[in-house]
Design an enzyme around this catalytic site. Sequence first.
Site, PDB file in Angstrom:
ATOM      1  CG  ASP A  22      -6.056  -7.440  -1.563  1.00  0.00           C
ATOM      2  OD1 ASP A  22      -5.965  -6.232  -1.249  1.00  0.00           O
ATOM      3  OD2 ASP A  22      -5.145  -8.063  -2.137  1.00  0.00           O
ATOM      4  CG  HIS A  39     -10.290   1.216   3.467  1.00  0.00           C
ATOM      5  ND1 HIS A  39      -9.825   0.000   3.013  1.00  0.00           N
ATOM      6  CD2 HIS A  39      -9.203   2.032   3.511  1.00  0.00           C
ATOM      7  CE1 HIS A  39      -8.509   0.079   2.803  1.00  0.00           C
ATOM      8  NE2 HIS A  39      -8.121   1.309   3.090  1.00  0.00           N
ATOM      9  CG  LEU A 134     -21.438 -16.094  11.712  1.00  0.00           C
ATOM     10  CD1 LEU A 134     -20.826 -17.205  10.867  1.00  0.00           C
ATOM     11  CD2 LEU A 134     -21.836 -14.918  10.820  1.00  0.00           C
TER      12      LEU A 134
HETATM   13  C1  FPP Z   1      -7.422  -4.392   1.712  1.00  0.00           C
HETATM   14  O1  FPP Z   1      -7.577  -3.546   0.614  1.00  0.00           O
HETATM   15  C2  FPP Z   1      -8.263  -3.974   2.808  1.00  0.00           C
HETATM   16  C3  FPP Z   1      -7.820  -3.539   4.029  1.00  0.00           C
HETATM   17  C4  FPP Z   1      -6.409  -3.459   4.398  1.00  0.00           C
HETATM   18  C5  FPP Z   1      -8.771  -3.091   5.051  1.00  0.00           C
HETATM   19  C6  FPP Z   1     -10.007  -3.906   5.171  1.00  0.00           C
HETATM   20  C7  FPP Z   1     -11.063  -3.120   5.771  1.00  0.00           C
HETATM   21  C8  FPP Z   1     -12.385  -3.204   5.447  1.00  0.00           C
HETATM   22  C9  FPP Z   1     -12.959  -4.175   4.527  1.00  0.00           C
HETATM   23  C10 FPP Z   1     -13.368  -2.276   6.032  1.00  0.00           C
HETATM   24  C11 FPP Z   1     -13.424  -2.151   7.469  1.00  0.00           C
HETATM   25  C12 FPP Z   1     -13.436  -3.385   8.244  1.00  0.00           C
HETATM   26  C13 FPP Z   1     -13.888  -3.419   9.484  1.00  0.00           C
HETATM   27  C14 FPP Z   1     -13.701  -4.628  10.330  1.00  0.00           C
HETATM   28  C15 FPP Z   1     -14.602  -2.276  10.025  1.00  0.00           C
HETATM   29  P1  FPP Z   1      -6.357  -2.656   0.136  1.00  0.00           P
HETATM   30  O2  FPP Z   1      -6.496  -1.321   0.749  1.00  0.00           O
HETATM   31  O3  FPP Z   1      -5.072  -3.377   0.426  1.00  0.00           O
HETATM   32  O4  FPP Z   1      -6.620  -2.600  -1.384  1.00  0.00           O
HETATM   33  P2  FPP Z   1      -5.533  -2.400  -2.547  1.00  0.00           P
HETATM   34  O5  FPP Z   1      -4.619  -3.594  -2.475  1.00  0.00           O
HETATM   35  O6  FPP Z   1      -6.363  -2.379  -3.778  1.00  0.00           O
HETATM   36  O7  FPP Z   1      -4.830  -1.097  -2.271  1.00  0.00           O
END
Ligand code: FPP
Length: 247
Positions: A22, A39, A134
């Site tokens: 997150d 991201h 893994l």
């Molecule tokens: C949460 O941060 C993150 C996500 C909803 C997406 C997670 C994706 C990645 C780590 C990258 C790509 C992953 C793969 C498998 C290719 P948020 O956007 O909710 O952050 P915020 O709460 O600060 O807005």
Amino acid sequence: MLNGRIMGENRSMPRHVAVIMDGNGRWAQKNGVSRLTGHNQGMLAMKEIIKKADVMGIKYLTVYAFSTENWKRSQEEVGGIFNLLVKFVGSELAELDENNVRVHILGEYREKVPAAAIVSIEKAIETTADNDGLQFNIALNYGSRAEITRAVKRICRLVENGDLKPEEVNEEIISETLYTGSENGNIPDPDLIIRTSGEERLSNFLLWQAAYSEFAFTDTLWPDFTPEEFESIIEEFSARGRRFGGR
Ligand code: FPP
């Protein structure tokens, strides 16, 4: 012994670590860049954590990449996250395979997910199917309540067909029917769930499986999360005693 660990003298590695990645959006805002750039940085952080988990001898690593609620985000952001997944598989699959990593997906990845991402996912699953290092589980279009609902329907069908009696339904059967069950190699429940960015909740992630999990929360935003911090959280976990309701 419970789960391969001596109670009260827990000095061993967790078998299964699950991560709620997150804070990509807040990291982007803090750094004055687009959410997608956040991201992308999150994906780079994830790559390093996979390597670290592998080197540390962790057997299962599960990441929450896209929830059933994430569809509410803008089309641009949703599309961007799936493009990142395609990019990740394109650039990392050969190395993951070389390192004997096996990829699994938890969630309805064939529903709503863009076709290119489905192709990448299936390629990753097939390419790594014989690996036994893994196990890297990507929770994608995943929601724990949807997972439990699906399991209940499956069990109802078994009962309806006469393959199971209502009184035979037990915790083991429910566990086996979840995404983490037999279709993905019966993944053990997570020993440790890490959530970054200072939020302290499960957000519909592994609700059934987390019954006895330990939790680690850090204020670090996911893109800033390093293998060193991961290692220090694991070390702290290993020093904790888990009692599983016993003494
Ligand atoms: C949460 O941060 C993150 C996500 C909803 C997406 C997670 C994706 C990645 C780590 C990258 C790509 C992953 C793969 C498998 C290719 P948020 O956007 O909710 O952050 P915020 O709460 O600060 O807005």
